[in-house]
Design a protein around this motif. Sequence first.
Motif: not given
Length: 643
Positions: A423-426, A437-448, A507-512
């Motif tokens: 059920f994940v679409r994008m 522009n991350m200052t450390t290798g942690e915390d990958l910011d995600l939008f779903m 899910g680039k079609a959903v991004y569009d």
Amino acid sequence: MKIAFDGTVLHGRKSGVGYYCEELLKAMLSMNHADQFYVFSHQPVQLDIASSNGNLKFTNSFHFPIRAFYLHAILPRILDKVQPDLCHYTNFLAPISEDRPYVVTIHDMGLEVLRYSHPLAKRIYTRPLIPRVARKARLILTNSEYSKWEIVRHLGLSEDRIRVTPLAASPEFLPVPVRPRNPYFLYVGNLEPRKNLERLIEAFARMPRKEHQLVIVGDSWYRGGAVEKKARSLGLNGEVKFLGYVPRAELPGLFSGATAFVYPSLLEGFGMTILEAMERVAQDTRLREELSRKGLRRAAEFSWETTARLTLEAYREAVERGLKPATTLRKRIITPRSDELTNAIGKTIAYAKLFQYPLTNDELRERLFDVEVDETTFTEGLKLLQLQSDPALFELRAARERISDEAIQNAQPDLRTLASIPFVRMVAFSGSTAHRNMTTGEDLDLFMVVEDGKLWGVFLLATVWAKLKGLRELLCMNYLISDAALPLFEHDAFTAQQVASLKPFFGKAVYDRFTEMNPFVWRHFPNFNPALHRQCYPDQGANGKCAPMGSRPTAGAVQPNGARIVPSAEGRRRSEIRRLRRSSRAAPAQTSHGQPQTRHLSPHFSPIDVPDGRRAMGTSRGLRELRGCRFASCPLSLTSASA
């Protein structure tokens, strides 16, 4: 202009939509004596409108008791004789075969939001027709901003085709001297499930002292008998009074005598009875001064004259503009020496400087606030300013990009797993990860984006999986929204900046679709080009596996569909950074500010991520200040780039 006006609710006992049509028609006729109005209805209509000045006619040639049959089979023939320039369908529906220019009023999306609160016949007949009618309409009218965004959300229409025409209280709703025998709370409206009256009666039953009665006014509609049954089951026969339908002329007295007006409705397009109650409260000197002042101020914001004016403007717009986007404006002429361009450049650079985020020329143009400008004019304008770049800041950015790319590369297996959750679409990078522009290798910011109705399930599954894998500090699922809620409610610059910075990798079609359904982004960033952000990372291939995210396509490479990739603004930006790397020593990466990022589940972008990974605490104030920032006072040299 000939206007055919839907009067199919202007007979018998009127409720909210009926009063809307009556008051709107009266107000339009009182201010507009030039246009001809033809009112059509399946039942005889009798209206006392003294202000018509002869420009009101009723198409009473043929009636039929069933509205649906009249609307689809009889009305088209009547309109063929009238030949109107525009039709206004005031109650959701238009003839199926309608090909004339028309506007339609959609009062709410109750059939989608509270589907089972409506009769089966309405769910089978009306619900499937609304999207078709809406898509064919020149413009859609609705009563509130809330209803506007519900229409955008459920029908997938652009906001540009919707006009909000708020309702008002009628002049007769003024306080009258009344001395009720017993104090009472008052409800006015139809008796149906979405009005939530059973819950109101339950709450009334729990009141410790029963000095008041509860008076319920309105016709019993779908499942209305359940309300009276609830009152009897709780032993409230003498304390809850059902008056049935009350003529409008008697309502001001009921409002004036009530201690309070109660309105627990689950969904309303506007809620006109609240405004009518406020009209009384606002002018009732017996109530507290503060409440009176607030009520008066709020009630004064609404008038039927305003509703009529906005509706007439929509009529003319629909006729003149046809199906063109309603927000099409005359394009401003921008020159290289234009103050608008100079100030927009200064504002954009100053904003980027807040986060020590230098911009290349291409990025500066694409992220330019408020001003649309072609590449040639922008380049000439930039040369005239003679800005100087700061190699140290570009080296700082390059160092952060190395950290970001390494973190993304290392997380590829986990990102693939996350994207493969049912059920994940994008999935897209957001915030500091999107900007690399991350200052450390942690915390990958995600939008779903998740399939409608599965949001909490996916969130729970992803959270448990991340905890078991020890990834809670690595993957930050900042934003999860339903694919039925792609149009966003907030239209501020920060939300626009978040949308414009997303980098989808699944899910680039959903991004569009997501970017198309949020045209407000272009109002803040007119040069925004989603294609540049879309191509940053490869999408999932036909074999179900993601291509390596660290290996981006190079200029001249051939894609699977045979298209050749050409050098882009993104590629030119990376080339410039490589040149700067060779020219000076790399600056050390800036340490994290140490502020924890709040993980939250929200259908909207709030709070906002800013490019260096911090939350926008105080940033909104900073941008408000920048809106008034003139170029001469903006510190530019540290963040600008002259290629």
